[in-house]
Design a protein around this motif. Structure first.
Motif, short mmCIF file in Angstrom:
data_model
loop_
_atom_site.label_atom_id
_atom_site.label_comp_id
_atom_site.label_asym_id
_atom_site.label_seq_id
_atom_site.Cartn_x
_atom_site.Cartn_y
_atom_site.Cartn_z
N ARG A 112 -11.65 -20.42 -24.53
CA ARG A 112 -11.02 -21.36 -23.60
C ARG A 112 -11.30 -20.93 -22.16
O ARG A 112 -11.29 -19.75 -21.83
N SER A 113 -11.50 -21.91 -21.31
CA SER A 113 -11.84 -21.62 -19.92
C SER A 113 -10.72 -20.88 -19.21
O SER A 113 -10.96 -20.07 -18.32
N THR A 114 -9.46 -21.12 -19.62
CA THR A 114 -8.35 -20.45 -18.94
C THR A 114 -8.41 -18.94 -19.17
O THR A 114 -8.16 -18.16 -18.24
N ARG A 115 -8.72 -18.53 -20.39
CA ARG A 115 -8.80 -17.10 -20.68
C ARG A 115 -10.00 -16.48 -19.96
O ARG A 115 -9.91 -15.37 -19.44
N ILE A 116 -11.12 -17.20 -19.91
CA ILE A 116 -12.30 -16.71 -19.20
C ILE A 116 -11.98 -16.55 -17.72
O ILE A 116 -12.35 -15.55 -17.08
N ASP A 117 -11.28 -17.51 -17.15
CA ASP A 117 -10.89 -17.42 -15.74
C ASP A 117 -9.99 -16.21 -15.51
O ASP A 117 -10.09 -15.54 -14.47
N GLU A 118 -9.12 -15.92 -16.46
CA GLU A 118 -8.21 -14.78 -16.31
C GLU A 118 -8.98 -13.46 -16.22
O GLU A 118 -8.69 -12.63 -15.35
N VAL A 119 -9.94 -13.25 -17.12
CA VAL A 119 -10.64 -11.97 -17.11
C VAL A 119 -11.59 -11.87 -15.91
O VAL A 119 -11.80 -10.77 -15.38
N LEU A 120 -12.15 -12.99 -15.47
CA LEU A 120 -12.97 -12.97 -14.26
C LEU A 120 -12.12 -12.57 -13.05
O LEU A 120 -12.57 -11.81 -12.19
N ALA A 121 -10.90 -13.07 -13.01
CA ALA A 121 -10.00 -12.71 -11.90
C ALA A 121 -9.63 -11.24 -11.97
O ALA A 121 -9.52 -10.57 -10.93
N GLU A 122 -9.43 -10.73 -13.18
CA GLU A 122 -9.04 -9.32 -13.33
C GLU A 122 -10.08 -8.37 -12.75
O GLU A 122 -9.73 -7.32 -12.22
N VAL A 123 -11.36 -8.74 -12.85
CA VAL A 123 -12.42 -7.85 -12.35
C VAL A 123 -12.94 -8.29 -10.99
O VAL A 123 -13.93 -7.75 -10.49
N GLY A 124 -12.32 -9.32 -10.39
CA GLY A 124 -12.68 -9.72 -9.04
C GLY A 124 -13.96 -10.53 -8.93
O GLY A 124 -14.67 -10.42 -7.93
N LEU A 125 -14.26 -11.35 -9.94
CA LEU A 125 -15.50 -12.14 -9.92
C LEU A 125 -15.25 -13.64 -9.89
O LEU A 125 -16.16 -14.43 -10.16
N THR A 126 -14.06 -14.06 -9.53
CA THR A 126 -13.74 -15.49 -9.52
C THR A 126 -14.67 -16.28 -8.61
O THR A 126 -15.14 -17.37 -8.99
N GLU A 127 -14.97 -15.74 -7.45
CA GLU A 127 -15.77 -16.49 -6.47
C GLU A 127 -17.23 -16.66 -6.89
O GLU A 127 -17.92 -17.53 -6.36
N VAL A 128 -17.70 -15.83 -7.83
CA VAL A 128 -19.10 -15.94 -8.27
C VAL A 128 -19.17 -16.35 -9.74
O VAL A 128 -20.20 -16.17 -10.38
#
Length: 314
Positions: A112-128
């Motif tokens: 799910r995109s929500t879970r993927i967004d969560e882990v991207l945010a955890e490692v600081g890669l949301t903007e890319v």
């Protein structure tokens, strides 16, 4: 509440590559919910040990239990284990988000995109998140590899040099994510050549040299093994500080050292208690102490002493 079962139990692990002994009777016990560091010089066996934990290789001798289950002779990642060695495997032509979706699908995990967004945010890669990985720096790839591992919800996370290429912001994200995992009961095993990273993150460390365990235990116990260190003192009067140091028991000025850095700093060799006595003596003599710091951090000094003993055949 933390699990009481050991996350890793190894006894007599031995691994050969031809005539080379990569691991020589390694024993290891790791409790859950802790960050455990793995250090050693090049060729010490760190990557081989991490590979065994990830199921990328099997031992030639010895026993290994991961998360309470014996690891057999088949190449397979144990359930509940995630991580990477020699850098994460990623698809350079895909975006960060699509990489995570593809890797999650391969492992049968939540895509799910929500879970993927969560882990991207955890490692600081949301903007890319929607940039192709081929344009990522080494540090960004390391963070994406960590995100991929987090997506699987591991109970044991195994990371090989996760701080490689990280800038200060990236290191902050990675360190925070690893601490949160440990607080949630996940066991983290990470290798690093940087003793400052191990000191910042780990409660305990294992040092390997020539395939053997030279030390395994709490960081404080490792630091205590270094009795004397060179310390740099910045004072208001270096010449007076040198005279005072000459009269303090357990303090000496190493040959070739002395007052350095434009006659501003004095280097002395002493144990921790002797340095405390020196500081007290300086204050009593009216010499102001601006800074006291080891020239080589205690953990690094202990590491060097242990690995040099191995090289000398002791």
């Amino acid at each position: 509440m933390r699990d009481t079962q050991l996350a890793v139990r190894a006894h007599g692990l031995t691994k050969y590559f031809g005539d080379v002994v990569a691991l020589d009777g390694v024993g290891l016990e790791l409790e859950p919910g802790r960050i455990h560091g793995l250090a050693g010089p090049n060729g010490a066996g760190k990557t081989t040990l991490l590979g065994l934990l990830l199921g990328l290789a099997v031992a030639d001798d010895g026993t290994l239990e991961v998360l309470g289950r014996p690891v057999g002779r088949a190449l397979a990642a144990p359930d509940g284990v995630a991580g990477f060695v020699d850098g994460p495997g990623l698809y350079p032509s895909l975006t960060a988000r699509r990489n995570l979706a593809a890797l999650a699908a391969l492992r049968g995990r939540d895509t799910r995109s929500t879970r993927i967004d969560e882990v991207l945010a955890e490692v600081g890669l949301t903007e890319v998140a929607d940039d192709r990985v081929r344009g990522f720096s080494l540090g960004m790839r390391q963070r994406l590899g960590l995100a991929a591992a987090l997506l699987t919800g591991p109970r044991l996370l195994v990371l090989d040099e996760p701080s490689n290429g990280l800038d200060p912001a990236g290191k902050r994200h990675v360190h925070a994510a690893l601490r949160r995992l440990a607080d949630d009961g996940v066991t983290v095993v990470l290798s690093s050549h940087r003793m400052d990273d191990l000191e910042a993150l780990c409660e305990e460390v294992t040092i390997l040299a020539a395939g053997r365990v030279r030390f395994s235990g709490p960081l404080g116990e490792l630091a205590e093994r270094t009795r004397e260190l060179d310390h740099r003192l910045l004072t208001s009067d270096p010449a007076a500080a040198r005279r005072v140091a000459a009269g303090v028991a357990g303090v000496r000025v190493p040959a070739g050292a002395g007052v350095v850095r434009g006659a501003e700093a004095l280097v002395v060799r002493a144990s921790g208690p002797a340095v405390e006595e020196l500081v007290a003596a300086l204050v009593a003599a009216g010499v102001r102490v601006r800074e006291v710091a080891p020239v080589v951090p205690p953990l690094e000094a202990a590491f060097l002493a242990l690995t040099e003993q191995q090289e000398d055949g002791e």
